[in-house]
Write a protein that holds these residues in place. Structure first.
Motif, mmCIF file in Angstrom:
data_model
loop_
_atom_site.group_PDB
_atom_site.id
_atom_site.type_symbol
_atom_site.label_atom_id
_atom_site.label_comp_id
_atom_site.label_asym_id
_atom_site.label_seq_id
_atom_site.Cartn_x
_atom_site.Cartn_y
_atom_site.Cartn_z
ATOM 1 N N GLY A 183 -38.977 19.060 -9.717
ATOM 2 C CA GLY A 183 -38.544 20.125 -10.604
ATOM 3 C C GLY A 183 -37.791 21.220 -9.875
ATOM 4 N N PRO A 184 -37.513 22.311 -10.590
ATOM 5 C CA PRO A 184 -36.803 23.434 -9.990
ATOM 6 C C PRO A 184 -37.557 23.935 -8.766
ATOM 7 C CG PRO A 184 -37.127 23.777 -12.339
ATOM 8 C CD PRO A 184 -37.907 22.558 -11.977
ATOM 9 N N GLY A 185 -36.797 24.289 -7.754
ATOM 10 C CA GLY A 185 -37.436 24.839 -6.571
ATOM 11 C C GLY A 185 -37.820 23.797 -5.551
ATOM 12 N N SER A 186 -37.778 22.505 -5.945
ATOM 13 C CA SER A 186 -38.089 21.461 -4.982
ATOM 14 C C SER A 186 -36.900 21.244 -4.057
ATOM 15 C CB SER A 186 -38.451 20.165 -5.701
ATOM 16 O OG SER A 186 -37.369 19.743 -6.502
ATOM 17 N N VAL A 246 -42.558 38.667 -35.513
ATOM 18 C CA VAL A 246 -41.791 38.323 -34.329
ATOM 19 C C VAL A 246 -42.652 37.413 -33.469
ATOM 20 C CG1 VAL A 246 -40.793 39.246 -32.207
ATOM 21 C CG2 VAL A 246 -40.512 40.496 -34.357
ATOM 22 N N THR A 247 -42.160 36.209 -33.209
ATOM 23 C CA THR A 247 -42.926 35.277 -32.374
ATOM 24 C C THR A 247 -42.278 35.187 -31.003
ATOM 25 O OG1 THR A 247 -43.561 33.995 -34.303
ATOM 26 C CG2 THR A 247 -43.792 32.915 -32.172
ATOM 27 N N LEU A 248 -43.078 35.454 -29.995
ATOM 28 C CA LEU A 248 -42.566 35.444 -28.634
ATOM 29 C C LEU A 248 -43.370 34.445 -27.800
ATOM 30 C CD1 LEU A 248 -42.312 39.322 -28.141
ATOM 31 C CD2 LEU A 248 -40.434 37.751 -28.665
ATOM 32 N N ASN A 249 -42.667 33.461 -27.256
ATOM 33 C CA ASN A 249 -43.332 32.493 -26.378
ATOM 34 C C ASN A 249 -43.076 32.890 -24.927
ATOM 35 O OD1 ASN A 249 -44.222 30.843 -28.526
ATOM 36 N ND2 ASN A 249 -42.154 29.978 -28.680
ATOM 37 N N THR A 250 -44.150 33.021 -24.196
ATOM 38 C CA THR A 250 -44.048 33.452 -22.804
ATOM 39 C C THR A 250 -43.895 32.229 -21.909
ATOM 40 O OG1 THR A 250 -45.452 35.327 -23.266
ATOM 41 C CG2 THR A 250 -45.268 34.651 -20.963
ATOM 42 N N ILE A 251 -42.763 32.173 -21.233
ATOM 43 C CA ILE A 251 -42.435 30.976 -20.447
ATOM 44 C C ILE A 251 -41.899 31.412 -19.086
ATOM 45 C CG2 ILE A 251 -40.977 28.896 -20.367
ATOM 46 C CD1 ILE A 251 -40.696 29.277 -23.480
ATOM 47 N N MET A 252 -42.265 30.708 -18.050
ATOM 48 C CA MET A 252 -41.670 30.948 -16.739
ATOM 49 C C MET A 252 -40.731 29.786 -16.412
ATOM 50 S SD MET A 252 -43.072 33.751 -15.712
ATOM 51 C CE MET A 252 -44.448 34.777 -16.230
ATOM 52 N N GLY A 253 -39.613 30.096 -15.806
ATOM 53 C CA GLY A 253 -38.688 29.016 -15.464
ATOM 54 C C GLY A 253 -37.651 29.469 -14.463
#
Lengths: 367, 625
Positions: A254-257, B341-348
């Motif tokens: 994945g990302p960061g690999s 308001v729907t907020l999905n917390t995602i890290m990416g």
């Protein structure tokens, strides 16, 4: 139920790692059989070289087992994968050495195909000849490398693949029950050996020149992949250092690999290194596929081929014209052979080819 | 004074504060660097006020007009102040977040915050610029209430801050945190925890008395489990909202949360008792061996008696669930939402390799024009969320709308979410791993009749929560995770509340526009600074592109090239292998040499050649490679 005794990733790892080894071993064996085991053969030399191949394979395998035992005992005592931190570095170094050796051996194999008879004699002389003691140190090293190439190549290959396999298998066996490991290891090895045997059979009965061409092509494909993989491994090692130990492995594909600033392509699939690599591992072993190509790995792959292409065209030029491109023809070299030699050594497209030039001059001097 | 917690405090306060009969309280805050070492481990530059650190507790009384004159003497950093939890009703331009309600205060500049305080309770003030406050610019802000419903139940009041602490400065930590070398977005782990910006704090208690302890977590990152050995806490206020009394053995305070409780001293004075704040290590990606996760202090009944070591706790199971609190005013649940308001917390990760935080698919990025200024200058189009730009993630609310915020956590970490300008009714908070709200079987019927209210609520890992508030406070309000790292990585959205009313009521002081002008920041137009076509967002600040999903042109070219190289290479190999034979001149000479092998070796043996060139004779004896 099958999952308990047969871990597919372990099988794929072992199969993929043994594949590369058996290609090289079987090609070497088939070559020796064809060249030296004919009617006009030198049985003694054939046996000696065959023994070298098997000795290299066997010793490499033995060392792998020893290393594996060490690694596994370290796992269970220290609970930490001590090889992991340097794994990419070892892999890179082994891949680099293997790539160079294959390249050199491959050229020799092809050339031999053209002058089979002469080389039988030649090889016999080589193997039986003593090591000349008074020449320079590097000269002796070269000589040893040549004399024992049939040993070194399978040895290095088995060592590299084996260590890799052990690290992968050890890693996998943490997530799979221990009972699921032995069977796929054995089956993987057998499957690899079977492929090797078929290659050998096919190789040793086909027409020599065609077999040599086909097998050399295969070897060079492998070597190009190895060269690329060596660069890739060094880069990956530097990257995993940069982001902290083990993090890259955790990130999977994945990302960061990978280092995004050096990435040429990255697809979040088809990773030859995770989950046994599935088919992609085989693809990686033969063609050098990676799901995460870097500038370094792509450029080195292409440069490798460029080098090979130029090298072979140059060799062919020499064969046709009797001298190397951009050099004086025979008649001229005679006048100043000894001073010419050093220049030729450095100008020749590759050390291996350059050496031939030097040898050739030696012949001329004799004349 | 029984409390020696802040011995320098009152004298300091006097130097800062000028009381006036018109109930206007003025603070002159000269913000600059000082050196401090609160955990005894490392001197480091910290951001202090008037040459002091820890910075003062600011104390005012309900109904006061507060004037805070800020001078930025940092020299190398801009700044701003946010008064956390204060609604800033009618003064949204005093709220403080940079590029939201104002421009940053550049070094050397002055800025005045001027607002009325109409909420009692425990608040805090901190920088709201570039993740700056963990470098020291954060402190409690207390609003005393002459009509405090609990005023007869305690004898003394104590302000007790708790915080994590870093030895490195934020700009440096952020540059690593937001880099490709930190692809997993691992937040820097603090080096220590602090009580009142020190360690081994002593609180002198007098037997039998009851103390009103105002706790506030002014930390950057770590939530804190807090307990007092041998004493219960009777919670009476959270985040400025009085509650019916609730007894707790242990509380959890996330970054930015406050909790005030009554603590009654024992009648015996023969033992002193430790109290502990223990950082929530579940937030940490690494566990440095030399890190002490805990900070302890002592309730001292007799300073001649020993200060016992805190006992180890087996688990944090005793921690109090703040969702069970009931506001003192018994405010019933607000009616059905007009807007959800729907907020999905995602890290990416984005294309620069760094790890970003997203609400849905948007990672917050400041607009070119502070969002409030867009609202003030966009005319009728101020009600169109598009003018605020894509990456401020703005939602426009109409006056007095009932708004639900559903937050789903698609991340395995806890997040303390904070809403500016309001407190909210916490209608629902799932346990960890419950998944998104829409997949749960929770319905409106199961919401409490009198929901707990606060301004910062912790969302559990992979869980969800539902918050409700009434849009009765015109302004531009951020909704964000109060882990400062996640503010930096973009875990924020913007509520633009009654923008047309703002246009009628807010008159920006000239100074606000001046500090923008001095930094070349536009103060009118849409998020991209476009004043003509407000829907044209060309040039709006934007985060890096998403990671390419697969092969890009570059990759395809490289792959095709590599394949061609391989094919061409193999072709050359085949050509070479098939070409010619033993009769080629070059090969003939080689063949001749093979015949001559014995003589060559003999020549080598004669020692005619030595050194580098002698190799050839030796090499001759080998396989020609």
């Amino acid at each position: 139920m099958t999952a308990q005794v047969f871990s597919l990733p372990v099988f794929l790892v072992v199969f993929r790692e043994s594949l590369e080894t058996v290609i090289i071993v079987s090609v070497l064996l088939a070559f020796l059989k064809q060249t030296l085991d004919g009617p006009a053969a030198n049985k003694k030399v054939y046996k000696k070289l065959k023994r070298q191949v098997w000795l290299g394979t066997g010793l490499g395998f033995f060392i792998c087992l020893a290393v594996g035992a060490g690694v596994i005992s370290t796992f269970y005592t220290a609970g930490k994968n001590t090889w992991d931190s340097g794994e990419l570095l070892y892999e890179g170094a082994f891949a680099l050495v293997a790539s160079i050796i294959i390249t050199v051996v491959g050229a020799a194999l092809l050339r031999i195909g053209k002058m089979q008879e002469k080389w039988r004699v030649k090889i016999a002389a080589a193997i039986e000849g003593p090591v000349v003691s008074h020449v320079s140190f590097s000269g002796r090293i070269k000589h040893y490398l040549e004399k024992y190439a049939m040993f070194i190549l399978p040895f290095i290959t088995v060592l590299r693949e084996g260590v890799e396999a052990i690290i992968f298998v050890a890693g996998v066996s943490f997530s799979a029950p221990a009972t699921a490991v032995p069977l796929p290891v054995v089956v993987g090895l057998l499957a690899g050996a079977l492929v090797g045997y078929l290659l050998y059979k096919g190789g040793s009965t086909a027409k020599l020149q065609l077999f040599l061409i086909a097998s050399t092509c295969l070897l060079y494909l492998v070597a190009a992949g190895l060269m690329s993989r060596a660069v890739w491994s060094f880069e990956a090692h530097a990257w995993s250092k940069a982001i902290g130990a083990g993090d890259a492995e955790e990130l999977g594909s994945g990302p960061g690999s990978y280092d995004i600033t050096k990435s040429v392509w990255h697809v979040n699939c088809c990773n030859p290194k995770t989950n046994g690599g599935s088919g992609w591992g085989v693809f990686n072993a033969i063609l050098g596929w990676t799901n995460s190509a870097t500038y370094g790995s792509v450029i080195s792959y292409n440069l490798y081929w460029l080098f090979v292409i130029v090298g072979f065209i140059t060799m062919r030029y020499q064969e046709v014209h009797g001298h190397w491109p951009l050099m004086k023809s025979k008649a001229d070299t005679k006048t100043d052979a000894s001073s010419q030699r050093s220049e030729q050594d450095s100008e020749a497209p590759a050390a291996a080819f350059g050496k031939t030039v030097a040898a050739e001059n030696a012949v001329e001097m004799r004349g | 004074m029984p409390f020696s917690m802040r011995p320098q405090f009152f004298s300091l306060l006097l130097s800062l504060v000028t009381f006036s009969w018109a109930a206007t309280v003025t603070f002159d805050l000269d913000i600059g660097w000082v050196t401090a070492n609160p955990d005894g481990q490392a001197d480091r530059p910290v951001i202090g006020i008037n040459g002091q650190w820890p910075i003062s507790v600011l104390e005012v009384t309900l109904g006061d007009r507060v004037i805070v004159n800020v001078l930025n003497s940092l020299g190398n950093q801009s700044t701003s102040l946010h008064f956390h939890g204060l609604f800033m009703n009618g003064s949204t331009h005093m709220d403080g977040p940079v590029q939201v309600s104002q421009c940053a205060i550049p070094p050397g500049s002055r800025f005045t915050y001027d607002f009325e305080v109409n909420q009692p309770g425990t608040y805090w003030y901190h920088s709201h610029n570039k993740g700056q406050y963990p470098d020291g610019l954060r402190g409690p802000f207390i609003v005393h209430d002459p009509d405090d419903p609990y005023k007869d139940q305690y004898d003394e009041e104590v302000v007790l801050s708790v915080s994590d602490w870093y030895h490195d400065q934020m700009p440096e930590l952020i540059s690593f945190f937001m880099s490709r070398r930190n692809p997993s977005g691992a937040e820097p782990v603090p080096q220590a925890a602090l009580f009142n910006d020190t360690q081994d704090l002593s609180l002198a208690l007098q037997p039998g008395k009851t103390y009103f302890i105002r706790m506030v977590n002014i930390g950057a990152f770590a939530g804190q489990y807090v307990w007092f050995e041998g004493h219960n806490m009777t919670i009476v206020e959270v985040d400025g909202v009085y509650t019916h009394p609730s007894t707790a053995e242990m509380i959890y305070l996330s970054a930015a949360q406050r909790c005030s409780f009554l603590l009654t001293a024992k009648n015996e004075t023969d033992t002193n008792y430790p109290f502990v704040a223990s950082m929530d290590t579940s937030l940490f990606d690494a566990y440095p061996e030399d890190l002490n996760y805990n900070v302890s202090g002592w309730l001292v009944y007799d300073d001649k008696k020993p200060l016992p070591k805190p006992a180890l706790v087996e688990s944090f199971d005793a921690v109090f669930d703040d969702m069970t609190l009931v506001p003192y005013d018994d405010q019933p649940i607000l009616g059905e939402p007009d807007q959800t308001v729907t907020l999905n917390t995602i890290m990416g990760n984005l294309d620069d390799g760094a790890n970003y935080a997203f609400f849905n698919n948007i990672t917050y990025t400041h607009a070119k024009v502070p969002t409030l200024y867009t609202a003030l200058t966009a005319g009728d189009q101020a009600t169109d969320p598009a003018v605020y730009g894509t990456y401020t993630h703005s939602f426009v609310l109409e006056k007095d709308q009932i708004v639900d915020i559903i937050v789903n956590n698609i991340d395995p970490g806890r997040h303390p979410f904070h809403l500016h300008g309001h407190d909210f009714q916490a209608l629902h908070r799932s346990q960890a791993e419950a998944g998104p709200f829409e997949d749960s079987n929770v319905t409106a019927a199961s919401f409490p009749a009198i929901p707990m209210r606060r301004d910062t609520l912790v969302l559990y890992p992979d869980g969800n929560m539902v918050l409700r508030f009434k849009a009765n406070n015109a302004g531009v309000w951020l909704f964000h995770c109060h882990i400062e790292w996640h503010v930096v990585s973009g875990l924020a959205a913007t509520f633009v509340e009654a923008p047309l009313e703002l246009q009628k009521t807010i008159k920006l002081p000239q100074e606000h526009l001046d500090i923008c002008a001095s930094q070349g920041i536009p103060t009118a137009g849409n998020a991209a600074g476009n004043e003509v076509n407000l829907l044209n967002l060309d040039g709006q600040p934007s985060p890096p592109d998403p990671l390419p999903a697969g092969f890009t042109t570059r990759g395809i070219v490289a792959l095709v090239f590599s394949c061609l190289s391989g094919i061409l290479g193999v072709a050359v190999l085949v050509w070479y292998g098939l070409a010619g034979g033993e009769n080629d001149p070059g090969l003939q000479s080689l063949a001749a040499k093979v015949d001559a092998t014995p003589e060559i070796r003999a020549m080598g043996g004669d020692g005619e050649r030595t050194g580098e060139h002698g190799v050839s004779s030796g090499a001759d004896a080998g396989i020609r490679l």
